[in-house]
Motif scaffolding. Structure first.
Motif, short mmCIF file in Angstrom:
data_model
loop_
_atom_site.label_atom_id
_atom_site.label_comp_id
_atom_site.label_asym_id
_atom_site.label_seq_id
_atom_site.Cartn_x
_atom_site.Cartn_y
_atom_site.Cartn_z
N UNK A 191 0.84 -1.23 0.00
CA UNK A 191 -0.11 0.07 0.05
C UNK A 191 0.92 1.15 -0.10
N UNK A 192 1.04 2.05 -1.12
CA UNK A 192 1.67 3.23 -1.03
C UNK A 192 0.69 4.41 -0.95
N UNK A 193 1.55 5.18 -0.35
CA UNK A 193 1.13 6.54 -0.02
C UNK A 193 0.53 7.19 -1.26
N UNK A 194 -0.53 7.83 -1.14
CA UNK A 194 -1.31 8.51 -2.33
C UNK A 194 -0.67 9.84 -2.62
N UNK A 195 -0.63 10.36 -3.70
CA UNK A 195 -0.04 11.80 -3.91
C UNK A 195 -0.95 12.78 -3.59
N UNK A 196 -0.38 14.03 -3.29
CA UNK A 196 -1.29 15.13 -2.90
C UNK A 196 -2.14 15.81 -4.19
N UNK A 197 -3.25 16.37 -3.87
CA UNK A 197 -4.00 16.81 -5.12
C UNK A 197 -3.20 17.68 -6.28
N UNK A 198 -2.16 18.37 -5.71
CA UNK A 198 -1.49 19.28 -6.68
C UNK A 198 -0.56 18.49 -7.80
N UNK A 199 -0.57 16.93 -7.40
CA UNK A 199 0.02 16.44 -8.39
C UNK A 199 -0.76 16.01 -9.47
N UNK A 200 -1.97 16.38 -9.54
CA UNK A 200 -3.24 16.18 -10.40
C UNK A 200 -3.75 17.39 -10.95
#
Length: 243
Positions: A191-200
């Protein structure tokens, strides 16, 4: 008899452990799916409105130099999405949501610029709120993942399961060692950490309140009108025709 009881207990322990592990994991995966759906909704519904709000101002100003003056006034290095605006081309339909107020063309044009900026700030408020909520959601999920990893360390779980099995049981899994078993599981169940919204999606900028820069906006509107009065009048006429 005792051996059968031991096997039954071992099976029950493994089953309960698996149910807790995969149950909690499923909750995290569901939260993650909701997070990415949330981002997609922001991208599809709110972000286009942000771009349109900038395009509306660029249309009224009608000049790149004035767009750059606006950006500087707002504390930005360059006009956001200006290249996209140029690709899209002028679309007077963007002005339809604006109210037409004033007795002279100059006054009406000034009020259009003021109304366009006010609409930009309202659109940004909605976008920024949704963006902040998405960021909080990402932080919560990543915290859940950290807690999950701490609570369910696969190495410890495998060691525990090994203690419940007969000596040959781990070999029956097709692995040459416990370490290889753990490595394989960790890769498949990671389970990897999810990226912050600014990555999308772009992070929202902080804009001054309309009342705080009213005079500066009026000055820009005056420049834009003087730059090409016939063009400004055509835009006013378009808005009037679609009220």
């Amino acid at each position: 008899m005792e051996e059968d009881v031991a096997k039954a207990l071992a099976y029950q322990v493994k089953r309960e452990l698996a149910e807790r592990y995969f149950g909690l994991r499923k909750l995290i995966e569901e939260d993650t799916a909701k997070y990415f759906k949330q981002l997609e909704e922001i991208k599809q519904k709110l972000f286009p409105k942000v771009k349109e709000a900038w395009f509306r101002l660029y249309l009224l100003l009608g000049d790149r130099a004035l767009a750059e003056e606006l950006a500087a006034l707002l504390g930005l290095k360059k006009p956001p999405f200006y290249k996209d605006y140029l690709k899209k081309g002028e679309d007077p339909g963007l002005l339809v949501p604006l109210p037409l107020r004033g007795f002279t063309n100059k006054g009406r044009f000034k009020n259009l610029v003021l109304a366009a900026y006010e609409l930009l700030t309202r659109v940004y408020e909605d976008y920024a709120k949704a963006f902040r909520e998405a960021r909080v959601e990402a932080e919560v999920i990543n915290h859940e993942i950290e807690l999950f990893k701490e609570k369910y360390d696969l190495s410890e779980i495998m060691q525990f399961l090994k203690s419940l099995e007969a000596p040959s049981a781990m070999a029956d899994l097709g692995h040459t060692s416990l370490e290889e078993s753990v490595t394989t599981l960790e890769k498949s169940l990671s389970l990897e950490k999810i990226p912050a919204p600014e990555n999308f999606i772009p992070a929202p900028v902080s804009l001054p309140e309309p009342k705080d820069i009213k005079k500066e906006l009026e000055r820009l509107a005056k420049k834009a009108y003087q730059l090409d009065p016939p063009r400004a009048q055509r835009l006013i006429a378009y808005v009037k025709a679609h009220q």
